[in-house]
Design a protein around this motif. Structure first.
Motif, PDB file in Angstrom:
ATOM      1  N   ASN A 230       0.837  -1.200   0.000  1.00  0.00           N
ATOM      2  CA  ASN A 230       0.000   0.000   0.000  1.00  0.00           C
ATOM      3  C   ASN A 230       0.874   1.252   0.000  1.00  0.00           C
ATOM      4  O   ASN A 230       0.579   2.223  -0.699  1.00  0.00           O
ATOM      5  N   PHE A 231       1.949   1.224   0.780  1.00  0.00           N
ATOM      6  CA  PHE A 231       2.870   2.366   0.827  1.00  0.00           C
ATOM      7  C   PHE A 231       3.500   2.589  -0.558  1.00  0.00           C
ATOM      8  O   PHE A 231       3.601   3.733  -1.028  1.00  0.00           O
ATOM      9  N   ALA A 232       3.924   1.508  -1.200  1.00  0.00           N
ATOM     10  CA  ALA A 232       4.560   1.626  -2.513  1.00  0.00           C
ATOM     11  C   ALA A 232       3.618   2.244  -3.534  1.00  0.00           C
ATOM     12  O   ALA A 232       4.043   2.991  -4.422  1.00  0.00           O
ATOM     13  N   ALA A 233       2.328   1.941  -3.407  1.00  0.00           N
ATOM     14  CA  ALA A 233       1.343   2.519  -4.330  1.00  0.00           C
ATOM     15  C   ALA A 233       1.005   3.968  -3.969  1.00  0.00           C
ATOM     16  O   ALA A 233       0.820   4.809  -4.856  1.00  0.00           O
ATOM     17  N   LEU A 234       0.958   4.268  -2.667  1.00  0.00           N
ATOM     18  CA  LEU A 234       0.603   5.622  -2.223  1.00  0.00           C
ATOM     19  C   LEU A 234       1.746   6.614  -2.406  1.00  0.00           C
ATOM     20  O   LEU A 234       1.523   7.785  -2.723  1.00  0.00           O
ATOM     21  N   TYR A 235       2.979   6.159  -2.177  1.00  0.00           N
ATOM     22  CA  TYR A 235       4.133   7.055  -2.163  1.00  0.00           C
ATOM     23  C   TYR A 235       5.244   6.539  -3.082  1.00  0.00           C
ATOM     24  O   TYR A 235       6.370   6.273  -2.641  1.00  0.00           O
ATOM     25  N   PRO A 236       4.968   6.393  -4.360  1.00  0.00           N
ATOM     26  CA  PRO A 236       5.982   5.818  -5.259  1.00  0.00           C
ATOM     27  C   PRO A 236       7.257   6.651  -5.333  1.00  0.00           C
ATOM     28  O   PRO A 236       8.337   6.116  -5.596  1.00  0.00           O
ATOM     29  N   GLU A 237       7.134   7.957  -5.077  1.00  0.00           N
ATOM     30  CA  GLU A 237       8.303   8.827  -5.174  1.00  0.00           C
ATOM     31  C   GLU A 237       9.236   8.693  -3.969  1.00  0.00           C
ATOM     32  O   GLU A 237      10.394   9.141  -4.013  1.00  0.00           O
ATOM     33  N   ARG A 238       8.785   8.052  -2.890  1.00  0.00           N
ATOM     34  CA  ARG A 238       9.589   7.969  -1.670  1.00  0.00           C
ATOM     35  C   ARG A 238      10.345   6.648  -1.528  1.00  0.00           C
ATOM     36  O   ARG A 238      11.341   6.580  -0.805  1.00  0.00           O
ATOM     37  N   LEU A 239       9.861   5.610  -2.189  1.00  0.00           N
ATOM     38  CA  LEU A 239      10.432   4.285  -1.990  1.00  0.00           C
ATOM     39  C   LEU A 239      11.459   3.972  -3.078  1.00  0.00           C
ATOM     40  O   LEU A 239      11.130   3.942  -4.260  1.00  0.00           O
ATOM     41  N   THR A 240      12.712   3.738  -2.663  1.00  0.00           N
ATOM     42  CA  THR A 240      13.776   3.456  -3.640  1.00  0.00           C
ATOM     43  C   THR A 240      13.835   1.986  -4.015  1.00  0.00           C
ATOM     44  O   THR A 240      14.203   1.648  -5.134  1.00  0.00           O
ATOM     45  N   ARG A 241      13.489   1.115  -3.076  1.00  0.00           N
ATOM     46  CA  ARG A 241      13.446  -0.322  -3.336  1.00  0.00           C
ATOM     47  C   ARG A 241      12.703  -0.996  -2.198  1.00  0.00           C
ATOM     48  O   ARG A 241      12.604  -0.448  -1.096  1.00  0.00           O
ATOM     49  N   LEU A 242      12.198  -2.189  -2.455  1.00  0.00           N
ATOM     50  CA  LEU A 242      11.394  -2.900  -1.467  1.00  0.00           C
ATOM     51  C   LEU A 242      11.760  -4.379  -1.478  1.00  0.00           C
ATOM     52  O   LEU A 242      11.749  -5.023  -2.522  1.00  0.00           O
ATOM     53  N   ALA A 243      12.091  -4.900  -0.300  1.00  0.00           N
ATOM     54  CA  ALA A 243      12.306  -6.339  -0.129  1.00  0.00           C
ATOM     55  C   ALA A 243      11.095  -6.918   0.599  1.00  0.00           C
ATOM     56  O   ALA A 243      10.614  -6.333   1.574  1.00  0.00           O
ATOM     57  N   ILE A 244      10.601  -8.042   0.123  1.00  0.00           N
ATOM     58  CA  ILE A 244       9.425  -8.703   0.707  1.00  0.00           C
ATOM     59  C   ILE A 244       9.844 -10.101   1.144  1.00  0.00           C
ATOM     60  O   ILE A 244      10.216 -10.931   0.318  1.00  0.00           O
ATOM     61  N   VAL A 245       9.807 -10.357   2.453  1.00  0.00           N
ATOM     62  CA  VAL A 245      10.213 -11.650   3.002  1.00  0.00           C
ATOM     63  C   VAL A 245       8.965 -12.373   3.516  1.00  0.00           C
ATOM     64  O   VAL A 245       8.259 -11.864   4.386  1.00  0.00           O
ATOM     65  N   GLY A 246       8.694 -13.540   2.963  1.00  0.00           N
ATOM     66  CA  GLY A 246       7.541 -14.322   3.415  1.00  0.00           C
ATOM     67  C   GLY A 246       6.206 -13.665   3.099  1.00  0.00           C
ATOM     68  O   GLY A 246       5.232 -13.842   3.829  1.00  0.00           O
ATOM     69  N   GLY A 247       6.139 -12.917   2.004  1.00  0.00           N
ATOM     70  CA  GLY A 247       4.928 -12.182   1.658  1.00  0.00           C
ATOM     71  C   GLY A 247       3.933 -12.986   0.845  1.00  0.00           C
ATOM     72  O   GLY A 247       4.162 -14.149   0.504  1.00  0.00           O
ATOM     73  N   TYR A 248       2.817 -12.341   0.521  1.00  0.00           N
ATOM     74  CA  TYR A 248       1.761 -13.023  -0.232  1.00  0.00           C
ATOM     75  C   TYR A 248       0.843 -11.992  -0.870  1.00  0.00           C
ATOM     76  O   TYR A 248       0.815 -10.827  -0.483  1.00  0.00           O
ATOM     77  N   VAL A 249       0.090 -12.446  -1.879  1.00  0.00           N
ATOM     78  CA  VAL A 249      -0.852 -11.583  -2.587  1.00  0.00           C
ATOM     79  C   VAL A 249      -2.224 -11.650  -1.928  1.00  0.00           C
ATOM     80  O   VAL A 249      -2.893 -10.630  -1.748  1.00  0.00           O
ATOM     81  N   GLU A 250      -2.653 -12.846  -1.568  1.00  0.00           N
ATOM     82  CA  GLU A 250      -4.013 -13.057  -1.055  1.00  0.00           C
ATOM     83  C   GLU A 250      -3.978 -13.790   0.281  1.00  0.00           C
ATOM     84  O   GLU A 250      -3.183 -14.732   0.457  1.00  0.00           O
ATOM     85  N   GLY A 251      -4.842 -13.369   1.196  1.00  0.00           N
ATOM     86  CA  GLY A 251      -5.019 -14.097   2.442  1.00  0.00           C
ATOM     87  C   GLY A 251      -5.626 -15.461   2.179  1.00  0.00           C
ATOM     88  O   GLY A 251      -6.184 -15.716   1.108  1.00  0.00           O
ATOM     89  N   ARG A 252      -5.538 -16.332   3.159  1.00  0.00           N
ATOM     90  CA  ARG A 252      -5.925 -17.731   2.935  1.00  0.00           C
ATOM     91  C   ARG A 252      -7.397 -17.877   2.560  1.00  0.00           C
ATOM     92  O   ARG A 252      -7.764 -18.787   1.815  1.00  0.00           O
ATOM     93  N   SER A 253      -8.279 -16.988   3.020  1.00  0.00           N
ATOM     94  CA  SER A 253      -9.700 -17.097   2.689  1.00  0.00           C
ATOM     95  C   SER A 253      -9.963 -16.832   1.216  1.00  0.00           C
ATOM     96  O   SER A 253     -10.991 -17.241   0.675  1.00  0.00           O
ATOM     97  N   ARG A 254      -9.049 -16.130   0.553  1.00  0.00           N
ATOM     98  CA  ARG A 254      -9.238 -15.774  -0.858  1.00  0.00           C
ATOM     99  C   ARG A 254      -8.526 -16.723  -1.815  1.00  0.00           C
ATOM    100  O   ARG A 254      -8.664 -16.598  -3.027  1.00  0.00           O
ATOM    101  N   ARG A 255      -7.762 -17.656  -1.281  1.00  0.00           N
ATOM    102  CA  ARG A 255      -6.943 -18.496  -2.155  1.00  0.00           C
ATOM    103  C   ARG A 255      -7.729 -19.591  -2.843  1.00  0.00           C
ATOM    104  O   ARG A 255      -7.313 -20.110  -3.872  1.00  0.00           O
ATOM    105  N   SER A 256      -8.856 -19.975  -2.255  1.00  0.00           N
ATOM    106  CA  SER A 256      -9.712 -20.967  -2.917  1.00  0.00           C
ATOM    107  C   SER A 256     -11.124 -20.807  -2.383  1.00  0.00           C
ATOM    108  O   SER A 256     -11.334 -20.329  -1.262  1.00  0.00           O
ATOM    109  N   ALA A 257     -12.074 -21.212  -3.183  1.00  0.00           N
ATOM    110  CA  ALA A 257     -13.486 -21.058  -2.805  1.00  0.00           C
ATOM    111  C   ALA A 257     -13.862 -21.948  -1.640  1.00  0.00           C
ATOM    112  O   ALA A 257     -14.789 -21.655  -0.882  1.00  0.00           O
ATOM    113  N   ASP A 258     -13.130 -23.057  -1.464  1.00  0.00           N
ATOM    114  CA  ASP A 258     -13.467 -24.005  -0.395  1.00  0.00           C
ATOM    115  C   ASP A 258     -12.376 -24.046   0.674  1.00  0.00           C
ATOM    116  O   ASP A 258     -11.988 -25.104   1.160  1.00  0.00           O
TER     117      ASP A 258
END
Length: 393
Positions: A230-258
């Motif tokens: 969210n920060f990278a999208a809100l403040y693109p001019e402030r962030l020089t680089r971003l490391a993501i450790v153990g990250g994810y796109v979707e929470g577990r409830s969104r990963r499958s319908a069941d």
């Protein structure tokens, strides 16, 4: 015993290293490598001997050895190009070139001359809605801001505990490292606030403003990727680089319908208020199946102290239902994603989805089942080196 060489002093009784009169933070294996070289100054120290004495004869990757050597050089003020203190003997090992003198230190002298570990200084700023946010900054170098997992950090406890001190010390070698506790946890104002990751990104901006970080790199751990992106999208001019450790796109409830019921949430509900409960231990084992067990217990104690069970349960619901898929193509800075190959909490497929969705992102797969590498694991040194090298350019 104090060992004096170049402008450095290594004290093997107090396990400290100073350079130019200032304390230098080093990881244990980096200290052990320097100590090995100092004790054998002028002689070749083979790679086999390094593995035997520094890693206890365990199988260790070349990248881990190289990372440790690079950190040792940096700690003594040397570089791989200059090699004025530590010389590489091609295909054989290392040699300490500097002349070494030794001096026994009496207890009285130790008391008079020892350089104590710096005390952590916690400061406060305020969020846009007036909530107090605790932060601390340490180290020297390019600015780096940390997005920790929401509601699970405590600045005081992590400064006191060995695992976090190893991680913080590693970053301090390379960067001016800014850490903060989310509103509702740790040393920040304890209030039940609606969980919103854009709001948390704005909180991070207030912390950066308080320290004077205009443009900086950032690193996120686990669910910290949600406010970080969210920060990278809100403040693109402030962030020089971003490391993501153990990250994810979707929470577990969104990963499958069941999606099955969240067992981890049940463990929190049953065991969060009881530090020694089997439910709490099972929760940490899910994240850190390879241990070391004491390090995992240390993290558990910090997380339990950082926020009450009701706050943790609210956070669990929020991250389970979260998605940052709509933000990925808005990230403009270089991004490095580090993820455990056998992570059972947030699978590698989520890291691959991050890397595919963020323009020009790179993915490094870590050979571990732990959600985030712990000190003492085989990939620890190479992980730390890769992370610091990326964040500081």
């Amino acid at each position: 015993m104090e060992h004096h060489f170049a402008d450095c002093t290594l004290d093997d009784s107090r396990l400290t290293l100073t350079r130019g009169g200032s304390a230098v933070a080093v990881e244990p294996k980096v200290f052990d490598l320097i100590h090995l070289l100092v004790r054998n100054a002028g002689d070749l120290v083979t790679r086999d001997r390094m593995v035997d004495e520094v890693w206890g004869g365990r199988i260790v990757s070349e990248s881990a050895i190289s990372a440790c050597i690079a950190a040792a050089r940096k700690a003594v003020g040397d570089t791989g190009k200059a090699q004025a203190v530590i010389r590489t003997v091609a295909r054989r090992g290392l040699m300490l070139l500097a002349e070494v003198s030794g001096e026994a230190v009496t207890p009285v002298a130790v008391a008079a001359r020892a350089i104590p570990a710096a005390a952590q200084r916690i400061r406060y700023c305020h969020s846009e809605d007036g909530r107090a946010i605790a932060y601390a900054v340490s180290g020297e170098g390019p600015p780096v801001l940390r997005f920790g997992p929401p509601l699970t950090n405590d600045l005081e406890m992590e400064w006191a505990h060995g695992l976090h001190r190893s991680s913080i010390s590693s970053m301090e070698l390379h960067a001016r490292y800014l850490r903060f506790d989310n509103v509702g946890s740790g040393q920040s104002e304890r209030v039940l606030r609606d969980i919103d990751f854009e709001t948390e990104a704005r909180d991070a901006a207030e912390v950066a403003n308080a320290v004077g970080f205009e443009r900086f790199a950032a690193v996120s751990f686990s669910g910290g990727c949600l406010p970080a992106l969210n920060f990278a999208a809100l403040y693109p001019e402030r962030l020089t680089r971003l490391a993501i450790v153990g990250g994810y796109v979707e929470g577990r409830s969104r990963r499958s319908a069941d999606a099955s019921p969240d067992a981890l949430k049940s463990m929190i509900a049953e065991g969060w208020a009881r530090p020694a409960s089997a439910f709490a231990s099972a929760f940490m084992t899910s994240y850190f199946p390879e241990g070391p067990a004491e390090e995992a217990r240390e993290i558990l104690r910090e997380m339990q102290a950082a926020c009450p069970p009701e706050a943790m349960l609210r956070d669990r619901d929020a991250i389970n239902d979260a998605t940052v898929a709509h933000l990925l193509d808005q990230v403009r800075c270089p991004v490095l994603i580090l993820h455990a190959r056998d992570d059972a909490v947030h699978p590698l497929s989520q890291a691959q989805k991050l890397a595919a969705g963020i323009p020009r992102a790179e993915l490094v797969v870590l050979e571990t089942a732990n959600h985030i590498p712990l000190y003492g694991s085989p990939c620890w040194e190479s992980y730390n080196y890769t992370l610091a090298e990326f964040l500081t350019g």
